[in-house]
Enzyme design. Structure first.
Site, PDB file in Angstrom:
ATOM      1  N   ARG A  15       0.850  -1.194   0.000  1.00 27.78           N
ATOM      2  CA  ARG A  15       0.000   0.000   0.000  1.00 27.78           C
ATOM      3  C   ARG A  15       0.895   1.258   0.000  1.00 27.78           C
ATOM      4  NH1 ARG A  15      -1.772  -0.053   6.418  1.00 27.78           N
ATOM      5  NH2 ARG A  15       0.030   1.159   7.117  1.00 27.78           N
ATOM      6  N   GLY A  16       0.271   2.401   0.012  1.00 29.97           N
ATOM      7  CA  GLY A  16       0.974   3.666   0.204  1.00 29.97           C
ATOM      8  C   GLY A  16       2.060   3.910  -0.844  1.00 29.97           C
ATOM      9  N   ILE A  17       3.204   4.379  -0.371  1.00 28.12           N
ATOM     10  CA  ILE A  17       4.309   4.718  -1.273  1.00 28.12           C
ATOM     11  C   ILE A  17       4.793   3.475  -2.023  1.00 28.12           C
ATOM     12  CG2 ILE A  17       6.734   5.439  -1.272  1.00 28.12           C
ATOM     13  CD1 ILE A  17       5.969   7.480   0.941  1.00 28.12           C
ATOM     14  N   ASP A  36       5.270  -7.729   1.820  1.00 26.95           N
ATOM     15  CA  ASP A  36       4.786  -6.998   3.010  1.00 26.95           C
ATOM     16  C   ASP A  36       4.496  -8.005   4.110  1.00 26.95           C
ATOM     17  OD1 ASP A  36       3.445  -4.929   4.707  1.00 26.95           O
ATOM     18  OD2 ASP A  36       3.394  -3.804   2.829  1.00 26.95           O
ATOM     19  N   VAL A  74      10.762  -7.577   7.463  1.00 26.90           N
ATOM     20  CA  VAL A  74      12.140  -7.132   7.190  1.00 26.90           C
ATOM     21  C   VAL A  74      13.015  -7.097   8.439  1.00 26.90           C
ATOM     22  CG1 VAL A  74      11.478  -5.794   5.135  1.00 26.90           C
ATOM     23  CG2 VAL A  74      11.637  -4.644   7.369  1.00 26.90           C
ATOM     24  N   ASN A 100      11.619  -0.259   1.145  1.00 23.80           N
ATOM     25  CA  ASN A 100      10.627   0.799   1.386  1.00 23.80           C
ATOM     26  C   ASN A 100       9.838   0.604   2.680  1.00 23.80           C
ATOM     27  OD1 ASN A 100       8.556   2.921   0.366  1.00 23.80           O
ATOM     28  ND2 ASN A 100       7.323   1.076   0.694  1.00 23.80           N
ATOM     29  N   TYR A 165      12.377   8.281  14.753  1.00 26.48           N
ATOM     30  CA  TYR A 165      12.135   8.218  13.304  1.00 26.48           C
ATOM     31  C   TYR A 165      13.239   8.952  12.549  1.00 26.48           C
ATOM     32  CZ  TYR A 165       9.579   8.337   8.867  1.00 26.48           C
ATOM     33  OH  TYR A 165       9.205   8.184   7.550  1.00 26.48           O
ATOM     34  N   LYS A 169      16.076   7.439   9.931  1.00 31.91           N
ATOM     35  CA  LYS A 169      16.147   7.860   8.518  1.00 31.91           C
ATOM     36  C   LYS A 169      17.492   8.518   8.199  1.00 31.91           C
ATOM     37  CE  LYS A 169      12.095   6.359   7.175  1.00 31.91           C
ATOM     38  NZ  LYS A 169      11.973   5.286   6.165  1.00 31.91           N
TER      39      LYS A 169
HETATM   40  P1  NAD Z   1       2.537   2.847   4.995  1.00 31.60           P
HETATM   41  O1  NAD Z   1       2.353   2.582   6.442  1.00 31.60           O
HETATM   42  O2  NAD Z   1       1.336   2.924   4.140  1.00 31.60           O
HETATM   43  O3  NAD Z   1       3.537   1.810   4.331  1.00 31.60           O
HETATM   44  C1  NAD Z   1       4.555   1.167   5.046  1.00 31.60           C
HETATM   45  C2  NAD Z   1       4.490  -0.305   4.676  1.00 31.60           C
HETATM   46  O4  NAD Z   1       5.551  -0.987   5.364  1.00 31.60           O
HETATM   47  C3  NAD Z   1       3.171  -0.944   5.134  1.00 31.60           C
HETATM   48  O5  NAD Z   1       2.604  -1.643   4.061  1.00 31.60           O
HETATM   49  C4  NAD Z   1       3.599  -1.853   6.272  1.00 31.60           C
HETATM   50  O6  NAD Z   1       2.790  -3.002   6.417  1.00 31.60           O
HETATM   51  C5  NAD Z   1       5.015  -2.202   5.857  1.00 31.60           C
HETATM   52  N1  NAD Z   1       5.817  -2.703   6.974  1.00 31.60           N
HETATM   53  C6  NAD Z   1       5.893  -2.214   8.244  1.00 31.60           C
HETATM   54  N2  NAD Z   1       6.671  -2.987   9.001  1.00 31.60           N
HETATM   55  C7  NAD Z   1       7.133  -3.980   8.203  1.00 31.60           C
HETATM   56  C8  NAD Z   1       7.992  -5.092   8.398  1.00 31.60           C
HETATM   57  N3  NAD Z   1       8.542  -5.357   9.594  1.00 31.60           N
HETATM   58  N4  NAD Z   1       8.241  -5.921   7.353  1.00 31.60           N
HETATM   59  C9  NAD Z   1       7.670  -5.685   6.144  1.00 31.60           C
HETATM   60  N5  NAD Z   1       6.853  -4.647   5.886  1.00 31.60           N
HETATM   61  C10 NAD Z   1       6.591  -3.809   6.909  1.00 31.60           C
HETATM   62  O7  NAD Z   1       3.350   4.223   4.909  1.00 31.60           O
HETATM   63  P2  NAD Z   1       4.144   4.893   3.678  1.00 31.60           P
HETATM   64  O8  NAD Z   1       4.044   6.347   3.890  1.00 31.60           O
HETATM   65  O9  NAD Z   1       3.730   4.319   2.384  1.00 31.60           O
HETATM   66  O10 NAD Z   1       5.649   4.470   4.031  1.00 31.60           O
HETATM   67  C11 NAD Z   1       6.534   3.892   3.093  1.00 31.60           C
HETATM   68  C12 NAD Z   1       7.936   4.390   3.379  1.00 31.60           C
HETATM   69  O11 NAD Z   1       7.996   5.795   3.131  1.00 31.60           O
HETATM   70  C13 NAD Z   1       8.392   4.210   4.824  1.00 31.60           C
HETATM   71  O12 NAD Z   1       9.745   3.814   4.856  1.00 31.60           O
HETATM   72  C14 NAD Z   1       8.264   5.610   5.389  1.00 31.60           C
HETATM   73  O13 NAD Z   1       9.097   5.820   6.511  1.00 31.60           O
HETATM   74  C15 NAD Z   1       8.633   6.451   4.202  1.00 31.60           C
HETATM   75  N6  NAD Z   1       8.200   7.848   4.238  1.00 31.60           N
HETATM   76  C16 NAD Z   1       6.882   8.191   4.259  1.00 31.60           C
HETATM   77  C17 NAD Z   1       6.516   9.529   4.251  1.00 31.60           C
HETATM   78  C18 NAD Z   1       5.081   9.974   4.250  1.00 31.60           C
HETATM   79  O14 NAD Z   1       4.836  11.196   4.286  1.00 31.60           O
HETATM   80  N7  NAD Z   1       4.101   9.102   4.189  1.00 31.60           N
HETATM   81  C19 NAD Z   1       7.496  10.515   4.233  1.00 31.60           C
HETATM   82  C20 NAD Z   1       8.839  10.134   4.221  1.00 31.60           C
HETATM   83  C21 NAD Z   1       9.183   8.791   4.205  1.00 31.60           C
END
Ligand code: NAD
Length: 268
Positions: A15-17, A36, A74, A100, A165, A169
């Site tokens: 999902r998401g990014i 995931d 992960v 990711n 966090y 990062k």
């Molecule tokens: P999200 O919560 O929708 O996606 C994160 C995904 O990582 C989820 O699908 C979750 O199930 C998975 N995940 C968590 N723990 C895990 C594990 N132990 N093993 C495997 N998968 C695991 O949020 P997102 O915003 O899509 O985040 C994706 C990446 O982008 C992350 O690394 C986050 O830190 C980074 N990020 C997000 C933003 C933002 O504004 N949303 C900004 C900067 C960086």
């Protein structure tokens, strides 16, 4: 078709990014494995993804190209090995590893628990180490091998109440630079993307200061806040991150960079 026939493995891809990256890679001609968590993990501050979202994303993105899913945690080396193996069995190798998967939590240091701290570093930092190590023997067989880590603008600037966090990062960017130097001799490029603010679960279910509980209201509050904060006047999208990953995966002389995709909010 910048990534025609490349094999891309994306953690946190349900999902998401991660989903946005999967979509962009498919549109660029790649074959994609999204990985995931196996089940919903109720034990975090907001709901994480699980097998249901993995299956839904595969169904939704299948019309664009070849996509499959596998489960991974992960933070567990054996699970990372198995996810790489599943990708090799499905597609014959790995050309692009996208680390990711990530979790966020915020709070003043005096109220922050050791368990919260450890979990953030286990996923956001150790996860990159374990997945990269697991994929390395397979990546070395590829002529187009590259690793792309999803870091953050929080890896370039410290924010109050975000020490775990931000620390995780900043570390992701340090690991990116170290591996870029270390693996250059093997022809493996290593880069990071640094997303700005994307309206995923991290923001909408945790970080966003809002009294609204319905999804449409939260989206509207998020948009309004980001319009005020971000120079280019809008939040970032998963598609923006996908575009950056496709660029980094296909830029043969770029390694060791941490590319901010933040509408000008972070310019370093
Ligand atoms: P999200 O919560 O929708 O996606 C994160 C995904 O990582 C989820 O699908 C979750 O199930 C998975 N995940 C968590 N723990 C895990 C594990 N132990 N093993 C495997 N998968 C695991 O949020 P997102 O915003 O899509 O985040 C994706 C990446 O982008 C992350 O690394 C986050 O830190 C980074 N990020 C997000 C933003 C933002 O504004 N949303 C900004 C900067 C960086």
């Amino acid at each position: 078709m910048q990534l025609k026939d490349r094999i891309v493995l994306i953690t946190g891809g349900a999902r998401g990014i991660g989903r946005g990256i999967a979509q962009a890679c498919l549109e660029a001609g790649a074959r994609v494995m999204i990985a995931d968590l196996p089940a919903r993990d109720a034990d975090w501050r907001y709901k994480l993804a699980g097998s249901e979202e993995l299956a839904r994303t595969v169904t939704e993105l299948s019309p664009l190209g070849t996509i499959q899913s596998t489960t991974v945690n992960v933070t567990d080396g054996q699970s990372c090995d198995e996810a790489v193996k599943a990708t090799v069995v499905a597609f014959g190798g790995v050309d692009v590893l996208v680390n990711n998967a990530g979790v966020v939590d915020s709070g003043a240091i005096s109220n922050f628990s050791e368990a919260q701290w450890d979990r953030i570093f286990a996923v956001n930092t150790k996860g990159i180490f374990l997945m990269s190590k697991a994929a390395l023997p397979t990546l070395k067989l590829s002529k187009h091998a590259t690793i792309i880590n999803t870091a953050s603008i929080a890896g370039k600037q410290g924010y109050a109440n975000m020490s775990a966090y931000c620390g995780s990062k900043f570390a992701a960017i340090g690991i990116t630079q170290s591996l870029a130097n270390e693996l250059a001799a093997d022809g493996i490029r290593v880069n990071a993307i640094c997303p700005g603010m994307v309206g995923t679960a991290m923001w909408l279910d945790h970080l966003l200061p809002t009294n609204t509980t319905d999804n449409a209201g939260k989206d509207a509050d998020f948009e309004a806040l980001m319009r005020r904060m971000i120079p280019l006047g809008r939040p970032q999208t998963p598609a923006d991150m996908g575009q950056a990953v496709v660029y980094l995966a296909s830029a043969p002389n770029v390694t060791g960079i941490a590319l901010s995709v933040a509408g000008g909010y972070e310019m370093a």
